[in-house]
Design a protein around this motif. Structure first.
Motif, PDB file in Angstrom:
ATOM      1  N   TRP A  19      -0.650  -3.676  -2.896  1.00 41.82           N
ATOM      2  CA  TRP A  19      -0.831  -4.723  -2.324  1.00 41.82           C
ATOM      3  C   TRP A  19      -1.577  -4.654  -0.802  1.00 41.82           C
ATOM      4  O   TRP A  19      -2.593  -5.103  -0.575  1.00 41.82           O
ATOM      5  CB  TRP A  19       0.470  -5.593  -2.112  1.00 41.82           C
ATOM      6  N   ARG A  58      14.232  -4.740  -5.923  1.00 44.17           N
ATOM      7  CA  ARG A  58      13.635  -5.338  -4.838  1.00 44.17           C
ATOM      8  C   ARG A  58      14.414  -4.894  -3.552  1.00 44.17           C
ATOM      9  O   ARG A  58      14.840  -5.804  -2.548  1.00 44.17           O
ATOM     10  CB  ARG A  58      13.553  -6.790  -4.939  1.00 44.17           C
ATOM     11  N   PHE A  60      12.915 -12.406  -3.196  1.00 38.51           N
ATOM     12  CA  PHE A  60      11.601 -11.862  -3.189  1.00 38.51           C
ATOM     13  C   PHE A  60      10.660 -12.936  -4.018  1.00 38.51           C
ATOM     14  O   PHE A  60       9.816 -13.464  -3.771  1.00 38.51           O
ATOM     15  CB  PHE A  60      11.423 -10.644  -3.268  1.00 38.51           C
ATOM     16  N   PHE A  68       4.514 -18.356  -1.857  1.00 37.64           N
ATOM     17  CA  PHE A  68       3.099 -17.783  -1.079  1.00 37.64           C
ATOM     18  C   PHE A  68       1.854 -18.036  -2.169  1.00 37.64           C
ATOM     19  O   PHE A  68       0.769 -18.113  -1.622  1.00 37.64           O
ATOM     20  CB  PHE A  68       3.446 -16.573  -0.467  1.00 37.64           C
ATOM     21  N   PRO A 103       2.873   2.224  -6.706  1.00 36.15           N
ATOM     22  CA  PRO A 103       2.920   2.812  -5.314  1.00 36.15           C
ATOM     23  C   PRO A 103       1.673   3.630  -4.792  1.00 36.15           C
ATOM     24  O   PRO A 103       0.946   3.966  -5.696  1.00 36.15           O
ATOM     25  CB  PRO A 103       4.164   3.770  -5.513  1.00 36.15           C
ATOM     26  N   ARG A 104       1.455   3.301  -3.412  1.00 37.21           N
ATOM     27  CA  ARG A 104       0.420   3.836  -2.813  1.00 37.21           C
ATOM     28  C   ARG A 104       0.182   5.274  -2.875  1.00 37.21           C
ATOM     29  O   ARG A 104       1.199   6.072  -2.965  1.00 37.21           O
ATOM     30  CB  ARG A 104       0.319   3.587  -1.231  1.00 37.21           C
ATOM     31  N   GLN A 124       8.655  -5.628   0.512  1.00 34.76           N
ATOM     32  CA  GLN A 124       8.315  -5.231  -1.011  1.00 34.76           C
ATOM     33  C   GLN A 124       6.591  -4.721  -0.946  1.00 34.76           C
ATOM     34  O   GLN A 124       6.589  -3.703  -1.786  1.00 34.76           O
ATOM     35  CB  GLN A 124       8.552  -6.334  -1.979  1.00 34.76           C
ATOM     36  N   PHE A 125       5.979  -5.134  -0.469  1.00 35.33           N
ATOM     37  CA  PHE A 125       4.720  -4.848  -0.324  1.00 35.33           C
ATOM     38  C   PHE A 125       4.248  -3.383   0.260  1.00 35.33           C
ATOM     39  O   PHE A 125       3.538  -2.871  -0.229  1.00 35.33           O
ATOM     40  CB  PHE A 125       3.617  -5.814   0.332  1.00 35.33           C
ATOM     41  N   ARG A 126       5.164  -3.070   1.176  1.00 34.34           N
ATOM     42  CA  ARG A 126       5.111  -1.851   1.975  1.00 34.34           C
ATOM     43  C   ARG A 126       4.914  -0.633   0.936  1.00 34.34           C
ATOM     44  O   ARG A 126       5.500  -0.450   0.029  1.00 34.34           O
ATOM     45  CB  ARG A 126       6.254  -1.711   2.840  1.00 34.34           C
ATOM     46  N   GLY A 127       3.900   0.144   1.167  1.00 33.28           N
ATOM     47  CA  GLY A 127       3.641   1.415   0.252  1.00 33.28           C
ATOM     48  C   GLY A 127       3.070   1.007  -1.106  1.00 33.28           C
ATOM     49  O   GLY A 127       3.216   1.832  -1.900  1.00 33.28           O
ATOM     50  N   THR A 128       2.549  -0.083  -1.160  1.00 31.61           N
ATOM     51  CA  THR A 128       2.137  -0.428  -2.503  1.00 31.61           C
ATOM     52  C   THR A 128       0.615  -0.702  -2.471  1.00 31.61           C
ATOM     53  O   THR A 128       0.068  -0.969  -1.418  1.00 31.61           O
ATOM     54  CB  THR A 128       2.706  -1.738  -3.008  1.00 31.61           C
ATOM     55  N   PHE A 149       0.719 -12.984   3.723  1.00 27.72           N
ATOM     56  CA  PHE A 149       1.678 -12.506   3.032  1.00 27.72           C
ATOM     57  C   PHE A 149       2.682 -11.159   3.633  1.00 27.72           C
ATOM     58  O   PHE A 149       3.626 -11.328   3.509  1.00 27.72           O
ATOM     59  CB  PHE A 149       1.071 -11.983   1.631  1.00 27.72           C
ATOM     60  N   HIS A 151       4.663  13.740  -4.493  1.00 28.19           N
ATOM     61  CA  HIS A 151       4.868  12.490  -4.226  1.00 28.19           C
ATOM     62  C   HIS A 151       5.000  11.673  -5.609  1.00 28.19           C
ATOM     63  O   HIS A 151       6.029  10.767  -5.843  1.00 28.19           O
ATOM     64  CB  HIS A 151       4.141  11.833  -3.246  1.00 28.19           C
ATOM     65  N   TRP A 172      -0.416  -4.609  -7.976  1.00 30.46           N
ATOM     66  CA  TRP A 172       0.052  -4.376  -6.762  1.00 30.46           C
ATOM     67  C   TRP A 172       1.326  -3.547  -6.738  1.00 30.46           C
ATOM     68  O   TRP A 172       1.568  -2.759  -5.735  1.00 30.46           O
ATOM     69  CB  TRP A 172       0.440  -5.577  -5.942  1.00 30.46           C
ATOM     70  N   GLU A 173       2.283  -3.589  -8.087  1.00 33.29           N
ATOM     71  CA  GLU A 173       3.454  -3.011  -7.842  1.00 33.29           C
ATOM     72  C   GLU A 173       3.246  -1.129  -7.815  1.00 33.29           C
ATOM     73  O   GLU A 173       4.223  -0.462  -7.738  1.00 33.29           O
ATOM     74  CB  GLU A 173       4.263  -3.075  -8.947  1.00 33.29           C
ATOM     75  N   CYS A 224       9.278   6.604  -5.039  1.00 36.83           N
ATOM     76  CA  CYS A 224       8.944   7.058  -3.425  1.00 36.83           C
ATOM     77  C   CYS A 224       7.597   6.132  -3.063  1.00 36.83           C
ATOM     78  O   CYS A 224       6.778   6.281  -3.825  1.00 36.83           O
ATOM     79  CB  CYS A 224       8.754   8.489  -3.117  1.00 36.83           C
ATOM     80  N   TYR A 225       7.933   5.350  -1.949  1.00 37.83           N
ATOM     81  CA  TYR A 225       6.537   4.907  -1.448  1.00 37.83           C
ATOM     82  C   TYR A 225       5.973   5.349  -0.335  1.00 37.83           C
ATOM     83  O   TYR A 225       5.301   4.322   0.550  1.00 37.83           O
ATOM     84  CB  TYR A 225       7.191   3.133  -1.159  1.00 37.83           C
ATOM     85  N   LYS A 264      14.133  -1.827  -0.744  1.00 39.94           N
ATOM     86  CA  LYS A 264      13.403  -0.696  -0.203  1.00 39.94           C
ATOM     87  C   LYS A 264      13.613  -0.332   1.109  1.00 39.94           C
ATOM     88  O   LYS A 264      13.954  -1.000   2.180  1.00 39.94           O
ATOM     89  CB  LYS A 264      11.765  -1.119  -0.203  1.00 39.94           C
TER      90      LYS A 264
END
Ligand code: HEM
Ligand SMILES: [Cu+2]
Ligand SMILES: [Cu+2]
Lengths: 89, 308, 893
Positions: free
Chosen positions: C390, B208, B30, B37, C452-453, C384-388, C375, B243, C449-450, B235-236, B210
């Protein structure tokens, strides 16, 4: 226009196809080879649907664009079903 | 430095089996891709936005260069047509397409690596290396013994079950912990993740990994922790009122420390589950079974993963 | 039909069916929901000032976040765009209103009342708190706090909203394909209208999938079906009494809608940007043709990228690869559009008016949003971005970027709508404060961005900036800093709207009067009429046949619409591939547009492509078919849409609490249902005249009369609705194990009732065809007989079904199902009853229509005018077709 005869003939065909589908089950083809019978039945349904759409809904005589509209809806639904089901295999 | 690293990891990903070095942890993958990027993304952003603003300024009405430009202006009531400049448009499109597609293809190689996990040889090699390192600093005999017991060198598979609002971890021997995952350093850890109630998602910013925790389904993830210490798992996916608090500690300890701890749990687990799964690294399905019994969420939680 | 009172009268706004009035209503209502959603956002941004639940509390926070997302996405941004669409599109295409003005009013009232229904949910204990994406099974009552009545209300409000959207889509498509000014080909439409056209296409299909998801969810809430709960305590069977596909089913349905939705939100903004860029740079859009093609591509592709929201759900690698590819593919047309806008500025005479500033700002912001989207398209990064944050930052940059352009649109068309100019200085100040607030609000989210949403407790996270190499030390910045910046930004962004509201309000009274066209280089037809435009838009008939806009008087229109028949002067492609050949709507005549000088330079000139057109045809309308074919002027007022809206509101409110069994909710339901039924009948009875234009460009639907086209577009969305229901069934069955499924079905569930029903429906379809033939032959007896037969067969279908269900419900003595086999028993029963139930509801609605038509036929209607029967037949045959699939899927396989 004497479409009436055509409509009647189509009605007979539809009736027959539906009967065949049920017969496939009663005759036990599903037990013998499920997936073959499965696709046979589905294909019969598709043919019936196309006939109804083409003649009873007279898509045959409409501008093609109307058929594209319908096909668009069908493709969207099939894409959703197929891709979603495939994704979990 | 970055360049060399990139190239080597590229090769590694292409020939995962042939390479005998360190396992490339997901965190490494990552960080590397993200850096590339970020650099490119920032560059592109600055250039494009800069160019946009430059044009906007340059061709401003009045002082701008457009005033005396000998061009036809749009007229009221015309049937719209396009301005020229198609070539430039496609040139820009091509360049951006090359950048974007190139980047994505490049990351795809890493995706395959993350998806399939490091090959078992690699993991073994890694474990052997560890044993070597450990032997230098700690008791030789113990390390040797470890290295010989190849069964212990395999990845550790841990079941993770999300609950409103906590994480439960089930070890191969059936030992179950809540809110804390203890793993050895430099070992390949494989997680099988599911949920006992709603949709959750477990991940750790440092390590890293998930994975979604989907009720009735199993997803997997893996990681290698290279440094001891305590990391946090979050938890995401919104899962209800608790939560925000649904975290877990990941304690990364030395292989030895882990073994000692794990040996003790062996006994407890045996007691807890009625001797069902006492062998270390034993039969996996047995451990899943017992785990779910301990999870106490009824038979439905014990359902199997989708089988087509 | 009533008279339309003046604008100063309150009454007018309840009665109006005029597109411009409705457009204004949409704009104002949407701004109201912007404030509503915005205040909620401010509340949770205050909560986020510190990483602890010290302000809203846990459930309060979740409710605020969820309601904010839903309100902004559904009740603000799209309706705001459709305020402009309502106002501007008919003007741009040269029509005097939408095709179905009352339906348009109905859309609006459904929209408004659905929003009010959402508001009510706050007072039913709690509103929905499972996030705007409403993931399963957190969206089911089991996991929602309290009684979850408020959550049910939200789901019902969404259904009501989707109804509004679907009606609107049908309306806009019919309008744009049947009412364009002569000489205006689809690709000649101004870019805003093109963007709306594509938006509406996406809406038609995407919202149908959402409707399916919502209806199923409602059924889970109210009827107790088990689509979205993975654990089913079915009676009798313990083994496999569960639903492993539950969560993913929702995710698929939602995102199949959800991704097109993000373009539905963005396209109108893109259209406005294109308009403003052309007008205020004084340059035609560079590569306009490609711009359009890019939009078409995006619209199509938007339906095959949805799983990029599901990369972590355990879908297989092949599908991830495919969706990664499509996702990246879809970003490329956007690149093209962005470059096209940028290059349009070259050699321009750019005037930095407020609308242009907002458009430029939107473009820049969108570029950042797009880059960060790439991205996310890289799957390894997405993991990694999922649920954050970002993701939160990304989609706010694109979505609020879109909103930025919409505010540009508000300034752009404000003078047209009000006849007054806004204050330019205050507009610029608004822009400055807006951009400052925007970036201060959303950019720090990339830095934090880290986080969590949807989490308020983000303690312990920090950004490390390592400058030790420069000997400047290492800085550790806790996330509080970024989040506090965001909150301050939110306040500034919110405050910027005070400036806007003040400006627009004061200017309305004291602004400078404007003429037809305040903007140099504006080209489209809305600027060719007064500000605001007259009630029927154009005094004379607009036409582009000469290559530019001109107005024809009635004589000329009459001459052209009759004189061009036979297609004698068609310069190219004498007969259109489509149109003209229809047996039913045979009023169209092929006609050549004299010389299409602009064709070569402007459009795709190819055969067969979606944008190509074989030959222009001009169709001769005959006014509305059938019932109210009286001459004279169009109607603009009807109270019925409002009444239907209110009745729908009452009905849905009743339904939200029906499962409590209390008299309050039950009586609301009854009153509402009666009200909806009655007001629909009232609406059907009301004579209302909305003529089709005499002279119009109608490719590719020449010859498809507007009622028919409306019906077909509606049916297309119905196909997707049923498709999604069937798809849901297939999906959960595949997830469960296709053949193991048979264990869930009792022996008593046999083929026979299904077969009988197949026969009944097929026969009834045949009867409808006969009714049409009889009407053609002007045989009243024949019509009555056939319609009567249709009715009887349909009723027979329902009775047979009722008997079958009754039998299955009470399977006494069944070993496997001792408590019977009802909706709640297991997954197979849930899917069976719900899917065939939806179909049964279609049959029932069809029967009501048949009964209505029977009565009218009794009074002598339809003789020699078979069209209404034909249109009803289209619906009825579709219901038949659906059954042709339900029969094998639920009875045989
Ligand atoms: C350059 C093109 C774009 C790409 C490649 C892209 C890609 C993505 C991806 C992969 C996600 C999923 C992130 C995740 O949850 O893991 C996402 C989320 C999202 N995108 Fe985009 N996107 C693009 C443009 C847009 C546009 C134009 C819009 C809307 C105007 C948009 C709105 C959204 C929204 C609303 C979400 C989040 C939904 C949610 O989870 O709540 N995106 N985007
Ligand atoms: Cu959670
Ligand atoms: Cu998406």
């Amino acid at each position: 226009m004497s479409h009436t005869k055509l409509y009647a003939a189509i009605y007979v065909v539809l009736f027959a196809f539906a009967t065949i589908q049920a017969v496939v089950e009663y005759a036990g083809f599903l037990e013998q080879s499920y997936w073959l019978a499965f696709w046979a039945i589905i294909v019969l349904s598709v043919i019936k649907a196309v006939i109804v759409a083409a003649y009873y809904q007279h898509l045959r005589w409409e501008p093609r664009a109307v058929s594209y509209l319908v096909v668009g809806g069908v493709v969207a639904a099939v894409a959703l079903t197929a891709a979603a089901s495939f994704s979990i295999t | 430095m970055l360049g060399v690293h990139t190239v080597s990891s590229f090769i590694l990903a292409w020939f995962p089996v042939a390479h005998a070095g360190d396992v490339r942890a997901p965190a490494d993958v990552f960080n590397e891709i993200f850096t590339v990027f970020l650099v490119l993304g920032t560059a592109v952003g600055v250039v494009v936005v800069g160019y946009t603003l430059y044009n906007a300024y340059k061709y401003r009405d009045g002082a701008g260069d457009g005033v005396d430009a000998d061009v036809e202006r749009p007229q009221m009531g015309e049937i719209p047509t396009g301005g020229g400049g198609g070539k430039k448009l496609f040139l820009s499109l091509t360049i951006s397409a090359i950048i974007v597609v190139g980047l994505i293809l490049w990351t795809y190689v890493s995706l395959l690596y993350i998806e399939t996990g490091p090959s078992s040889q690699q993991a073994q090699q890694q474990a052997l290396d560890n044993a070597g390192i450990a032997s230098a600093s700690e008791s030789d005999a113990a390390a040797q013994a470890q290295a010989n017991q190849s069964g212990e060198l395999n990845p550790i598979t841990i079941d993770v079950i999300g609950h409103q609002f906590s994480w439960q971890f089930v070890y191969p021997n059936g030992h179950t912990t809540t809110g804390e995952l203890r793993v050895p350093q430099n070992r390949l850890i494989e997680l099988n993740v599911t949920s006992a109630d709603v949709f959750h998602n477990i991940g750790s910013p440092e390590l890293r990994f998930k994975a979604d925790a989907v009720p009735g389904q199993e997803t997997d993830a893996w990681f290698v922790a290279k440094q001891t210490g305590t990391y946090q798992a979050n938890c995401y996916e919104l899962c209800g009122s608790g939560h925000s608090y649904m975290t877990a500690d990941i304690r990364v300890v030395t292989q030895n420390g882990y073994d000692q701890w794990y040996d003790r749990t062996n006994e407890t687990a045996g007691n807890e589950t009625g001797g069902n799964a006492t062998e270390a690294g034993g039969n996996e399905s047995a451990s899943i079974e017992s785990a779910r019994v301990t999870a106490g969420s009824g038979p439905a939680a014990a359902q199997q993963v989708i089988t087509p | 039909m009533s008279e339309l009172p003046p604008k100063s009268s309150i009454k007018r706004w309840f009665l109006t069916t005029n597109h411009k009035d409705i457009g204004v209503l949409y704009l104002i209502t949407a701004l109201f929901f912007l404030i509503f959603g915005g205040l909620l956002a401010l509340l949770f941004r205050i909560e986020l000032l510190s990483p602890a639940a010290d302000f809203l509390g846990e459930t309060g926070y979740n409710q605020a976040v969820s309601a904010h997302g839903l309100l902004m996405v559904f009740w603000f941004i799209s309706p705001f765009a459709f305020g402009f669409a309502n106002y501007v599109v008919p003007l741009q295409i040269g029509a005097d209103d939408l095709a179905f003005p009352r339906l348009n009013a109905l859309s609006y009232w459904f929209y408004l009342f659905s929003g009010l229904l959402f508001g009510v949910s706050f007072f039913q204990g709690q509103t929905f708190s499972g996030g705007w994406t409403m993931y399963a099974p957190l969206n089911t009552p089991t996991y929602l706090p309290g009684e979850a009545l408020g959550a049910t209300t939200v789901v019902l409000a969404l259904i009501m909203f989707v109804t509004a959207v679907t009606l609107g889509s049908v309306n806009f498509l019919t309008t744009m394909y049947r009412m364009r000014a002569e000489g205006l080909r689809m690709r000649d439409l101004p870019l805003f209208s093109i963007s709306i056209n594509l938006t509406v296409w996406m809406m038609l299909f995407a919202f149908a999938a959402l409707l399916a998801a919502l209806m199923i969810l409602t059924s889970d809430h109210i009827l107790g079906t088990h689509y979205f709960s993975y654990q089913i305590d079915g009676a009798g069977i313990t083994q496999g009494a569960n639903n492993p596909g539950a969560s993913l089913l929702w995710a698929h349905l939602f995102w199949f809608f959800g991704h097109p939705e993000v373009y539905i939100v963005f396209f109108p903004a893109l259209g406005i940007m294109a308009e403003c860029f052309q007008t205020f740079t004084g340059r035609r859009i560079v590569g306009r043709k490609w711009f359009i093609i890019a939009m078409v591509l995006v619209a199509l592709q938007s339906f095959i990228v949805w799983m990029h929201h599901m990369f972590l759900t355990g879908i297989n690698l092949q599908i991830k690869t495919i969706f990664m590819a499509t996702t990246i593919g879809i970003s490329l047309p956007f690149d093209l559009m962005v470059f096209s806008l940028i290059y349009t500025m070259i050699k321009g005479r750019i005037r930095f008016t407020t609308p242009f500033l907002f458009s430029l700002g939107a473009l820049i912001v969108f570029i950042l949003g797009g880059i960060t989207g790439v991205f996310l398209g890289a799957v390894v990064l997405d993991y990694q971005f999922r649920g954050t944050y970002w993701v939160v930052a990304h989609f706010h940059y694109v979505m609020v970027g879109g909103a930025t352009a919409l505010f540009g649109g508000l300034y752009y068309w404000y003078p047209k709508i009000t006849g007054k100019m806004y204050d330019e200085f205050l507009g610029k100040v608004h822009f400055g404060v807006f951009m400052l607030g925007f970036n201060l609000l959303y950019f720090p989210m990339f830095l934090a961005w880290e986080t969590p949403r949807r989490v308020f407790d983000y303690g312990g996270l920090s950004t490390t900036i390592d400058l030790s190499a420069l000997e400047l030390g290492v800085y550790v910045i806790p996330y509080e800093v970024w989040h506090n910046m965001s909150t301050i930004g939110a306040a500034i962004l919110g405050a910027s709207f005070l400036i806007m509201f003040y400006n627009l309000f004061v200017s309305y009274w004291h602004g400078e009067e404007v003429g037809d066209n305040p903007w140099a280089y504006a080209t489209s037809a809305e600027w060719a009429v007064s500000s605001p435009p007259p009630l029927e838009n154009f005094h004379d008939t607009p036409s582009y046949a000469s290559g530019r806009l001109e107005f024809l008087d009635d004589e000329e229109v009459a001459a052209r619409s009759s004189g061009s028949s036979g297609g004698g002067l068609a310069g190219h492609g004498a007969t259109a591939t489509d149109g003209g050949t229809s047996t039913d709507g045979g009023t169209s005549t092929d006609g050549g547009k004299p010389g299409s000088a602009t064709a070569a330079s402007s459009g795709v000139q190819s055969g067969g492509g979606a944008l190509a057109r074989a030959g222009p045809e001009t169709a001769l309308g005959t006014g509305t078919p059938g019932e109210h074919g009286h001459d004279g002027h169009a109607d603009h007022a009807s109270l019925w849409p409002f009444i239907v809206g209110i009745a729908g509101f009452v009905l849905f409110l009743g339904l939200s609490g029906i499962r409590t069994g209390g008299t309050f909710y039950t009586s609301l339901t009854v009153v509402g249902a009666v009200g909806v039924f009655g007001s629909f009948v009232g609406m059907a009875q009301e004579p209302f005249h909305a003529p089709e234009p005499l002279l119009a460009e109608r490719w590719p639907y020449g010859g498809v009369e507007k009622m028919k086209l409306g019906m077909w577009t509606f049916l297309a969305s119905d196909i997707v609705l049923f498709g999604a229901f069937i798809g849901s069934y297939v999906f959960v069955r595949v997830a469960y194990g296709w053949e193991e499924w048979h264990h869930l079905i009792p022996e008593a569930h046999v083929t026979m009732p299904g077969l009988i029903n197949t026969y009944l429906l097929l026969t009834s379809s045949f009867a409808v065809v006969l009714a049409m033939v009889a009407a053609e032959k002007e045989s009243r007896k024949g019509v009555l007989l056939s319609l009567g037969a249709t009715f009887a067969l349909g009723v027979g279908f329902l009775i047979n079904k009722a008997m079958e269900w009754d039998h299955l419900f009470n399977l006494h003595g069944s070993e496997a199902f001792p408590h019977g086999w009802d909706l709640t028993t297991n997954l197979a029963s849930s899917t069976f009853y719900l899917t065939t139930g939806l179909h049964g509801a279609h049959v029932a609605i069809g029967l009501i229509m048949v009964a209505y038509m029977f009565l009218r036929a009794w009074n002598g209607a339809y003789m020699g005018d078979e069209k209404p029967i034909e249109y009803f037949g289209l619906y009825w045959h579709l219901v038949d077709i659906v059954w042709l699939f339900l029969f094998p899927l639920f009875y045989i396989l």
